[in-house]
Design a protein around this motif. Structure first.
Motif: not given
Length: 71
Positions: A41, A43, A45
């Motif tokens: 994941v 950023d 986001n």
């Protein structure tokens, strides 16, 4: 796979959770079955907001000024 091609041409890396991308039926017949992606994941986001009821748990909610207070 078109998306992956466009991202590669734009100089971006595709991140994905393999188990979410590969369909459950006839998985090995799909081109995505034979690909691997990093599951990260990054950023910045978009994230889900915390549930309102979790934010207010244990706190007294403000009284509505338009209702008569029964106290």
């Amino acid at each position: 796979m078109k998306f992956c091609t466009r991202e590669k041409e734009a100089g971006r890396e595709v991140m994905a959770d393999w188990s979410w991308i590969v369909p459950p039926m006839s998985a090995s017949t799909m081109e995505v079955f034979h690909k691997q992606w990093q599951d990260e994941v990054l950023d910045p986001n978009f994230y889900y907001q915390e549930k309102k009821w979790k934010k207010t748990a244990g706190k007294k909610l403000k009284e509505c000024p338009y209702h008569l207070n029964s106290n």
